[in-house]
Design a protein around this motif. Structure first.
Motif, PDB file in Angstrom:
ATOM      1  N   PRO A  33       0.820  -1.215   0.000  1.00 25.82           N
ATOM      2  CA  PRO A  33       0.000   0.000   0.000  1.00 25.82           C
ATOM      3  C   PRO A  33       0.856   1.269   0.000  1.00 25.82           C
ATOM      4  O   PRO A  33       1.967   1.288   0.524  1.00 25.82           O
ATOM      5  CB  PRO A  33      -0.808  -0.121   1.298  1.00 25.82           C
ATOM      6  CG  PRO A  33       0.004  -1.018   2.178  1.00 25.82           C
ATOM      7  CD  PRO A  33       0.673  -1.981   1.256  1.00 25.82           C
ATOM      8  N   LYS A  34       0.311   2.300  -0.608  1.00 25.19           N
ATOM      9  CA  LYS A  34       0.992   3.591  -0.611  1.00 25.19           C
ATOM     10  C   LYS A  34       0.698   4.309   0.692  1.00 25.19           C
ATOM     11  O   LYS A  34      -0.458   4.433   1.102  1.00 25.19           O
ATOM     12  CB  LYS A  34       0.506   4.433  -1.796  1.00 25.19           C
ATOM     13  CG  LYS A  34       1.219   5.763  -1.950  1.00 25.19           C
ATOM     14  CD  LYS A  34       0.725   6.513  -3.182  1.00 25.19           C
ATOM     15  CE  LYS A  34       1.462   7.834  -3.355  1.00 25.19           C
ATOM     16  NZ  LYS A  34       0.993   8.568  -4.560  1.00 25.19           N
ATOM     17  N   LYS A  35       1.727   4.787   1.348  1.00 29.70           N
ATOM     18  CA  LYS A  35       1.565   5.442   2.637  1.00 29.70           C
ATOM     19  C   LYS A  35       1.696   6.952   2.495  1.00 29.70           C
ATOM     20  O   LYS A  35       2.647   7.448   1.890  1.00 29.70           O
ATOM     21  CB  LYS A  35       2.593   4.915   3.640  1.00 29.70           C
ATOM     22  CG  LYS A  35       2.364   3.476   4.060  1.00 29.70           C
ATOM     23  CD  LYS A  35       3.311   3.063   5.177  1.00 29.70           C
ATOM     24  CE  LYS A  35       3.022   1.651   5.648  1.00 29.70           C
ATOM     25  NZ  LYS A  35       1.713   1.580   6.345  1.00 29.70           N
ATOM     26  N   LEU A  39      -1.734   7.166   6.960  1.00 29.58           N
ATOM     27  CA  LEU A  39      -2.741   6.474   6.172  1.00 29.58           C
ATOM     28  C   LEU A  39      -2.107   5.532   5.161  1.00 29.58           C
ATOM     29  O   LEU A  39      -1.037   5.826   4.609  1.00 29.58           O
ATOM     30  CB  LEU A  39      -3.629   7.485   5.439  1.00 29.58           C
ATOM     31  CG  LEU A  39      -4.420   8.463   6.316  1.00 29.58           C
ATOM     32  CD1 LEU A  39      -5.205   9.440   5.443  1.00 29.58           C
ATOM     33  CD2 LEU A  39      -5.357   7.712   7.249  1.00 29.58           C
ATOM     34  N   SER A  40      -2.779   4.414   4.901  1.00 29.07           N
ATOM     35  CA  SER A  40      -2.330   3.444   3.909  1.00 29.07           C
ATOM     36  C   SER A  40      -3.410   3.302   2.838  1.00 29.07           C
ATOM     37  O   SER A  40      -4.588   3.099   3.158  1.00 29.07           O
ATOM     38  CB  SER A  40      -2.066   2.078   4.565  1.00 29.07           C
ATOM     39  OG  SER A  40      -0.997   2.161   5.477  1.00 29.07           O
ATOM     40  N   PHE A  41      -2.999   3.414   1.583  1.00 27.96           N
ATOM     41  CA  PHE A  41      -3.928   3.309   0.466  1.00 27.96           C
ATOM     42  C   PHE A  41      -3.601   2.032  -0.314  1.00 27.96           C
ATOM     43  O   PHE A  41      -2.533   1.913  -0.915  1.00 27.96           O
ATOM     44  CB  PHE A  41      -3.835   4.539  -0.437  1.00 27.96           C
ATOM     45  CG  PHE A  41      -4.259   5.810   0.243  1.00 27.96           C
ATOM     46  CD1 PHE A  41      -5.583   6.225   0.192  1.00 27.96           C
ATOM     47  CD2 PHE A  41      -3.340   6.571   0.961  1.00 27.96           C
ATOM     48  CE1 PHE A  41      -5.977   7.387   0.829  1.00 27.96           C
ATOM     49  CE2 PHE A  41      -3.730   7.737   1.599  1.00 27.96           C
ATOM     50  CZ  PHE A  41      -5.058   8.150   1.533  1.00 27.96           C
TER      51      PHE A  41
END
Length: 342
Positions: A33-35, A39-41
């Motif tokens: 996930p992109k951080k 937050l993590s996406f």
């Protein structure tokens, strides 16, 4: 095809587009996930890639898959035979419905209310999750290999086993179970990762009855030996026993040795006993115990021992083991520490 790493969504979309055009049979997708700050996406597979008729193996790791996305994805893969979901997120109630699916693995943390598996040809199920969920596999009558941990909510292990008429291999992690009965079961693995305080462990003596006349292999793994295992397994070839292999215990005292003698006596029906312990101290039974206690494994034909630490005195350990199993035809002693050194 395989894709690992933390690529941007655009790059992954392009890669998937090329992959789908090649009529691929296996897809292994692991996207970190992109951080942004705290937050993590998580990456989510676009709907245009839900239909891959040629796909037989699908492995998804660290993706976002809500119930509808997942349903449509499985629906678009009619040839799917193996499905692995690892550390995925987004589910509410997971439903796996497939006619051709033979193997299903759910691994890692999953926040999901329930799991319904409808796959009449399913042969292998692995649920190794750290998120509490209800499980329904009633329709999976052809399962031969089953792995469960105690965070799966089922009426009882006994009820699940009774619904699987040709079950051959069963692995249970951290289950408090008292009775296992199955005439087809050939391989049984019981693991406990729960660690009680040394001072209290002997107050938690547990009993389990295993009535499995065709059992060939029994694997038991725990930190302690506070178990009574009543085995009806006349065809048992090997008992594999791993006790505190990582060395988390604070002390080895007389209680340990007495408990160990009692525990090992339940495996005297096996032709081969393989013991894995942290150090030779775990098996160096005091001489006064050897004088007054019966050998717990008089009928075992082959004894194998491996220690995690390097051996300090193989001769003294051999002496203790020959008391443990006085009629053994072969005795094998190895050490992971000595292997590493050599």
């Amino acid at each position: 095809m395989h894709c690992y790493g933390g690529s941007s969504s655009v790059h992954v979309d392009r890669w998937l587009s090329l992959a789908v055009q090649q009529h691929l049979e296996e897809l292994d997708l692991h996207i970190e996930p992109k951080k942004i700050g705290s937050l993590s996406f998580f990456y989510c597979i676009p709907s245009i890639y839900y239909r891959i008729p040629s796909l037989t193996v699908l492995k998804l790791c660290r993706l976002r898959l809500d119930d509808e996305v997942f349903h449509n994805l499985i629906l678009g893969c009619p040839s799917l035979e193996k499905l692995v979901l690892r550390d995925c997120t987004g589910f509410c109630d997971l439903k796996v419905s497939s006619l051709n699916l033979k193997s299903f693995e759910l691994i890692g943390p999953f926040c999901v209310g329930s799991i319904l598996v409808e796959a009449v040809n399913l042969q292998s199920i692995v649920f190794d999750t750290c998120g509490f969920c209800q499980l329904n596999i009633v329709s999976c009558k052809n399962v031969r290999n089953l792995t469960l941990n105690d965070l799966v909510d089922i009426p009882s292990v006994e009820d699940v086993i009774s619904e699987l008429p040709i079950l051959a291999s069963l692995t249970l992690v951290d289950f408090d179970i008292e009775f296992i009965e199955n005439q087809y079961l050939k391989d049984l693995v019981l693991k406990r990762t729960i660690i009680e305080d040394d001072a209290d462990e002997w107050n938690f003596l547990m009993e389990i009855t295993v009535d499995t006349p065709n059992l060939v292999s029994f694997h038991f793994e725990d930190v302690n030996c506070t178990f009574k295992v009543f085995l009806n397994a006349p065809n048992l070839e090997e008992a594999i026993i791993k006790l505190d292999y990582d060395g988390v215990r604070k002390k080895i005292d007389m209680n340990w040795y007495v408990g160990m003698i009692d525990f090992l006596s339940y495996f005297d029906c096996s032709k081969v006993v393989s013991l894995y312990v942290y150090s030779e101290e775990y098996l160096m039974f005091p001489e006064k115990l050897r004088k007054f206690c019966r050998s717990p494994l008089p009928n075992v034909k082959h004894l194998k021992v491996e220690t995690r630490c390097e051996l300090k005195s193989e001769s003294l350990l051999r002496e203790a083991l020959l008391w443990l199993s006085p009629h053994t035809q072969t005795l094998s002693i190895t050490s992971e520490g000595n292997k590493a050194r050599s």
